[in-house]
Design a protein around this motif. Structure first.
Motif, PDB file in Angstrom:
ATOM      1  N   ARG A   1     -36.832  14.570 -46.546  1.00 13.35           N
ATOM      2  CA  ARG A   1     -37.782  14.675 -47.653  1.00 13.35           C
ATOM      3  C   ARG A   1     -38.926  15.638 -47.287  1.00 13.35           C
ATOM      4  NH1 ARG A   1     -41.345  11.877 -50.582  1.00 13.35           N
ATOM      5  NH2 ARG A   1     -42.326  11.277 -48.644  1.00 13.35           N
TER       6      ARG A   1
ATOM      7  N   LYS B   1     -37.695  19.224 -47.191  1.00 10.34           N
ATOM      8  CA  LYS B   1     -37.525  19.760 -48.543  1.00 10.34           C
ATOM      9  C   LYS B   1     -38.885  20.190 -49.110  1.00 10.34           C
ATOM     10  CE  LYS B   1     -33.847  18.561 -51.603  1.00 10.34           C
ATOM     11  NZ  LYS B   1     -33.034  17.420 -51.916  1.00 10.34           N
ATOM     12  N   LYS B   2     -39.852  19.311 -48.919  1.00  8.52           N
ATOM     13  CA  LYS B   2     -41.206  19.578 -49.393  1.00  8.52           C
ATOM     14  C   LYS B   2     -41.756  20.836 -48.703  1.00  8.52           C
ATOM     15  CE  LYS B   2     -45.225  18.233 -51.264  1.00  8.52           C
ATOM     16  NZ  LYS B   2     -45.504  17.959 -52.648  1.00  8.52           N
TER      17      LYS B   2
ATOM     18  N   GLU C   1     -40.091  23.327 -47.519  1.00 11.39           N
ATOM     19  CA  GLU C   1     -39.430  24.530 -48.059  1.00 11.39           C
ATOM     20  C   GLU C   1     -40.104  24.960 -49.357  1.00 11.39           C
ATOM     21  OE1 GLU C   1     -35.265  23.617 -48.342  1.00 11.39           O
ATOM     22  OE2 GLU C   1     -35.140  23.466 -46.142  1.00 11.39           O
ATOM     23  N   LYS C   2     -40.417  23.971 -50.205  1.00 11.38           N
ATOM     24  CA  LYS C   2     -41.054  24.272 -51.486  1.00 11.38           C
ATOM     25  C   LYS C   2     -42.454  24.859 -51.252  1.00 11.38           C
ATOM     26  CE  LYS C   2     -42.777  22.436 -55.775  1.00 11.38           C
ATOM     27  NZ  LYS C   2     -43.992  23.163 -55.484  1.00 11.38           N
ATOM     28  N   ILE C   3     -43.176  24.216 -50.322  1.00 17.37           N
ATOM     29  CA  ILE C   3     -44.542  24.702 -50.032  1.00 17.37           C
ATOM     30  C   ILE C   3     -44.493  26.121 -49.462  1.00 17.37           C
ATOM     31  CG2 ILE C   3     -46.639  24.299 -48.672  1.00 17.37           C
ATOM     32  CD1 ILE C   3     -46.116  21.297 -48.944  1.00 17.37           C
ATOM     33  N   GLU C   4     -43.505  26.376 -48.624  1.00 16.58           N
ATOM     34  CA  GLU C   4     -43.364  27.725 -48.043  1.00 16.58           C
ATOM     35  C   GLU C   4     -43.126  28.751 -49.141  1.00 16.58           C
ATOM     36  OE1 GLU C   4     -41.820  27.245 -43.463  1.00 16.58           O
ATOM     37  OE2 GLU C   4     -40.319  27.412 -45.042  1.00 16.58           O
ATOM     38  N   HIS C   5     -42.317  28.338 -50.128  1.00 16.82           N
ATOM     39  CA  HIS C   5     -42.007  29.219 -51.247  1.00 16.82           C
ATOM     40  C   HIS C   5     -43.282  29.543 -52.022  1.00 16.82           C
ATOM     41  CE1 HIS C   5     -40.265  30.387 -55.176  1.00 16.82           C
ATOM     42  NE2 HIS C   5     -39.392  30.996 -54.362  1.00 16.82           N
ATOM     43  N   ASP C   6     -44.080  28.482 -52.281  1.00 19.67           N
ATOM     44  CA  ASP C   6     -45.353  28.671 -52.994  1.00 19.67           C
ATOM     45  C   ASP C   6     -46.305  29.551 -52.175  1.00 19.67           C
ATOM     46  OD1 ASP C   6     -44.369  27.075 -54.948  1.00 19.67           O
ATOM     47  OD2 ASP C   6     -45.601  25.303 -54.466  1.00 19.67           O
TER      48      ASP C   6
ATOM     49  N   SER D   1     -47.373  14.618 -47.336  1.00 19.80           N
ATOM     50  CA  SER D   1     -45.987  14.146 -47.449  1.00 19.80           C
ATOM     51  C   SER D   1     -45.510  13.523 -46.139  1.00 19.80           C
ATOM     52  CB  SER D   1     -45.054  15.263 -47.923  1.00 19.80           C
ATOM     53  OG  SER D   1     -44.963  16.246 -46.953  1.00 19.80           O
TER      54      SER D   1
END
Ligand code: GDP
Length: 385
Positions: free
Chosen positions: A345, A348-349, A351-356, A374
């Motif tokens: 979890r 995954k979070k 990865e999303k934060i890195e994208h942002d 998280s």
């Protein structure tokens, strides 16, 4: 009676062998990355420490064991040197030097050597190179030589070297030598693992005084120029005097060995830098030959003088207190990083934060804050709260 002696010797050998096997198993356990085995290691260390504390006379504040760190570039002669020093120290007991001058000296009965092997994280285990190189020491009945893998994440020094050294102490080794390659920044960490840090240097070197390698010089307590023999002797002398000059510019922490060197300034092993009383002195620069044994007794005298001084002054106790705190935070960072990487979890979070972060939607400090939340959430979940 000769036969009775043979039986006693055999029993002693057997006992020693079983103790070494137990120590090896314990070290393997603290080095393990598996969560279950790690938990077992936690319990083992906790129990051993508690029973050692129970055995210890509370009025005795002295540190009865000593850790010596030895680092140096490849080929400088570390293995040859550790073997020569180790055999010299173990030989002292035979000579009965323990009661020299009517007062007891530091003559360790048993000696442990942990060799941190830089190439091991490629193969995932320790190569036996150092062990086969230190053959005479490895087979000595009162020595324990152990090549330990170095952890990739922490550079040259294994994350669990500190624990492995503690285990050696708990197993009754009065002196533990931790030997590692390199003069880079990551090996500076060796200083956090030992009471006295010796940097081994080659004749004609001097690169260590520049750039990133300077860090390791700054944390060294004693500098040793090896290979002071044959044709290399005069080069070694020149190199040592260059280092002495450079050492004069360094300042060690207050309370370090200053006054001890002041008192023994007649001794050739001193760096020759006089200090005003109470001011830290520069690390001594010594000449040795691991091959011929030249300078080894003087070096050991210097080690004992450091031990005696820092023990009496309280510097050693304070240093160990700081080291314990250093490792506590280090382990915490390691575990935190592992949780981040292993928890699906959180990953995954992340990865999303890195994208942002890449898209400029979030600032790095806010990204770190979100990721931290998280991690806390996932820990709460594990704890059932
Ligand atoms: P390490 O890679 O730092 O562990 O270095 P080794 O102990 O394997 O030694 C590297 C080479 O230097 C070997 O060929 C040794 O024989 C040699 N050597 C080590 N110590 C000395 C010394 O005191 N004098 C001389 N002349 N050669 C040495």
């Amino acid at each position: 009676d000769i036969r009775a002696n043979d039986v006693h010797n055999e029993i002693d050998d057997e006992k020693r062998m079983r103790q070494r096997i137990a120590l090896s198993k314990a070290i393997t356990l603290v080095e393990s990355k598996s969560p279950t085995r790690r938990l077992m290691a936690d319990v083992l260390l906790d129990r051993l420490r508690k029973s050692a504390n129970l055995d210890k006379d509370k009025s005795d504040n002295s540190c009865d064991s000593f850790r010596l760190g030895i680092a140096g570039p490849p080929g400088v002669g570390k293995s040859t040197f550790v073997e020569a020093l180790g055999l010299y120290i173990l030989g002292l007991q035979k000579e009965g030097a323990n009661e020299a001058n009517g007062k007891s000296e530091f003559i360790p009965e048993k000696l442990a050597v942990l060799c941190i092997d830089p190439s091991s994280h490629v193969t995932g285990g320790s190569i036996l190179g150092d062990k086969t190189r230190m053959l005479n020491l490895s087979y000595h009945p009162r020595a324990y030589v152990r090549p330990s893998p170095s952890s990739g994440t922490l550079g040259g020094l294994g994350a669990y070297t500190f624990d492995a050294a503690s285990l050696c102490e708990l197993a009754g080794y009065a002196l533990t030598i931790v030997e590692t390659v390199g003069v880079g920044q990551s090996e500076v960490e060796l200083a956090e693992c030992c009471d006295l840090f010796v940097l081994l240097l080659a004749p004609g070197g001097g690169d260590e005084l520049q750039g990133s390698k300077k860090g390791i010089i700054e944390v060294a307590d004693v500098l040793v120029v090896n290979k002071a023999d044959g044709d290399l002797k005069s080069v070694a002398r020149r190199t040592a005097s260059e280092y002495k000059k450079a050492m004069g510019l360094l300042r060690k922490p207050v309370g370090w060995w200053g006054s001890a060197q002041d008192k023994s300034s007649k001794c050739e092993t001193s760096s020759g830098h006089s200090t005003r009383s109470g001011q830290p002195a520069a690390p001594p620069v010594l000449l040795v030959s691991a091959k011929t044994g030249f300078g080894i007794p003087e070096l050991f005298k210097t080690i004992v003088s450091y031990k005696n001084y820092t023990q009496t002054s309280g510097y050693l106790e304070e240093k160990r207190r700081k080291q314990n705190r250093y490792w506590m935070w280090k382990y915490l960072r390691e575990r935190l990083l592992e949780t981040t990487q292993q928890d699906g979890r959180v990953r995954k979070k992340a990865e999303k934060i890195e994208h942002d972060l890449d898209s400029g939607l979030i600032a790095p400090r806010n990204a770190a804050g979100e990721l931290w939340s998280s991690i806390v959430d996932s820990t709460d979940k594990y704890n059932g709260s």
